[in-house]
Design a protein around this motif. Structure first.
Motif, short mmCIF file in Angstrom:
data_model
loop_
_atom_site.label_atom_id
_atom_site.label_comp_id
_atom_site.label_asym_id
_atom_site.label_seq_id
_atom_site.Cartn_x
_atom_site.Cartn_y
_atom_site.Cartn_z
N UNK A 33 41.77 -11.12 93.85
CA UNK A 33 40.03 -10.83 93.35
C UNK A 33 40.16 -9.46 93.76
N UNK A 34 39.05 -8.45 92.86
CA UNK A 34 39.09 -6.70 92.46
C UNK A 34 37.23 -7.02 92.95
N UNK A 35 37.73 -6.20 94.41
CA UNK A 35 36.13 -5.30 94.60
C UNK A 35 36.13 -4.02 93.46
N UNK A 36 34.63 -4.30 93.07
CA UNK A 36 34.62 -3.26 92.04
C UNK A 36 33.22 -2.37 92.77
N UNK A 37 33.58 -1.36 93.09
CA UNK A 37 32.54 -0.47 93.68
C UNK A 37 31.90 1.06 92.87
N UNK A 38 30.35 1.34 93.40
CA UNK A 38 29.99 2.43 92.84
C UNK A 38 30.22 3.09 93.86
N UNK A 39 30.25 4.93 93.60
CA UNK A 39 29.81 6.20 94.06
C UNK A 39 28.80 7.05 94.27
N UNK A 40 28.85 7.40 95.33
CA UNK A 40 27.30 8.62 95.44
C UNK A 40 27.46 9.51 94.91
N UNK A 41 26.89 9.84 94.42
CA UNK A 41 27.17 11.71 93.34
C UNK A 41 25.54 11.71 93.70
N UNK A 42 25.28 13.51 93.86
CA UNK A 42 24.22 14.33 94.06
C UNK A 42 23.68 14.49 92.35
N UNK A 43 23.48 13.56 91.38
CA UNK A 43 22.98 14.00 90.52
C UNK A 43 22.55 12.72 89.87
N UNK A 46 18.79 7.95 91.22
CA UNK A 46 18.43 6.25 92.13
C UNK A 46 18.02 5.51 91.31
N UNK A 47 17.01 5.78 90.72
CA UNK A 47 16.07 4.17 89.70
C UNK A 47 17.19 4.16 88.61
N UNK A 48 18.29 4.80 87.81
CA UNK A 48 18.82 5.12 86.95
C UNK A 48 20.59 3.58 87.26
N UNK A 49 20.39 4.60 89.11
CA UNK A 49 21.67 3.31 90.00
C UNK A 49 21.08 1.74 89.42
N UNK A 50 19.68 1.76 90.38
CA UNK A 50 19.22 0.84 90.96
C UNK A 50 19.29 -0.58 89.06
N UNK A 65 18.06 -2.43 95.01
CA UNK A 65 17.41 -0.70 95.43
C UNK A 65 18.22 -0.83 96.69
N UNK A 66 18.46 -1.79 97.71
CA UNK A 66 19.57 -2.06 98.83
C UNK A 66 20.77 -1.60 98.82
N UNK A 67 21.41 -2.09 97.63
CA UNK A 67 22.88 -1.69 97.84
C UNK A 67 23.14 0.01 97.10
N UNK A 68 22.15 0.11 96.09
CA UNK A 68 22.13 1.33 95.68
C UNK A 68 21.01 2.47 97.05
N UNK A 69 20.69 1.89 98.05
CA UNK A 69 20.73 2.70 99.48
C UNK A 69 21.79 2.83 99.90
N UNK A 70 22.22 1.87 100.18
CA UNK A 70 23.59 1.73 100.95
C UNK A 70 24.84 2.78 99.83
N UNK A 71 25.22 2.79 98.91
CA UNK A 71 25.82 3.95 97.46
C UNK A 71 25.21 5.49 98.23
N UNK A 72 24.12 5.62 98.30
CA UNK A 72 22.81 6.47 98.44
C UNK A 72 24.01 7.83 99.90
N UNK A 73 23.67 6.35 100.96
CA UNK A 73 24.14 6.89 102.79
C UNK A 73 25.51 7.12 103.19
N UNK A 74 26.29 6.25 102.58
CA UNK A 74 27.79 6.08 103.13
C UNK A 74 28.22 6.23 101.85
N UNK A 75 28.44 7.31 100.82
CA UNK A 75 29.06 7.52 99.73
C UNK A 75 29.58 5.84 98.68
N UNK A 76 29.22 5.19 99.37
CA UNK A 76 30.16 4.09 98.42
C UNK A 76 29.21 2.28 98.83
N UNK A 77 29.55 1.45 97.98
CA UNK A 77 29.51 0.11 98.59
C UNK A 77 29.95 -0.35 97.00
#
Length: 113
Positions: A33-43, A46-50, A65-77
């Motif tokens: 199995x493979x994990x799909x990850x989203x990575x944070x960027x500064x541009x 947030x609503x687009x990520x949601x 929204x929760x996953x987007x916040x995790x990406x934002x705070x931790x850099x990836x999810x």
């Protein structure tokens, strides 16, 4: 078990009873199995990520929204775990959608350990 135990479907033992031939089934290995990850960027907004999480991963607004916040705070999810083909498709869909909307959002996949 000996080879000649498999030779006949019916065999008589000393008591005159017959038995059925049974073969041990080889164990099949599950595909990785493979994990799909989203990575944070500064541009990327947030609503687009949601929106991406709702559209491509079938999440409701609160989950997205929760996953987007995790990406934002931790850099990836991790946004999901899939077979190779599905993970690859999800990554391509997200990357294409982000590019078409001129956002630098990054989506990757990695093999689950």
């Amino acid at each position: 078990m000996r080879l000649d135990d498999f030779m006949m479907a019916d065999r008589s033992d000393e008591d005159g009873e017959t038995g059925l031939l049974t073969k041990a089934k080889p164990k099949t290995k599950r595909p990785p199995l493979y994990k799909v990850l989203l990575l944070n960027d500064d541009f990327t907004p947030m609503e687009f990520v949601v929106h991406v999480l709702e559209r491509f991963f079938g999440l409701n607004h609160a989950q997205a929204f929760e996953i987007m916040l995790t990406v934002h705070k931790k850099g990836l999810a991790v946004v999901g775990v899939f077979s190779h083909e599905i993970a690859e498709t999800k990554v391509a869909q997200v990357m294409d959608f982000a590019r078409r909307h001129q956002h630098p959002l990054q989506c990757t996949m990695e093999k689950e350990e």
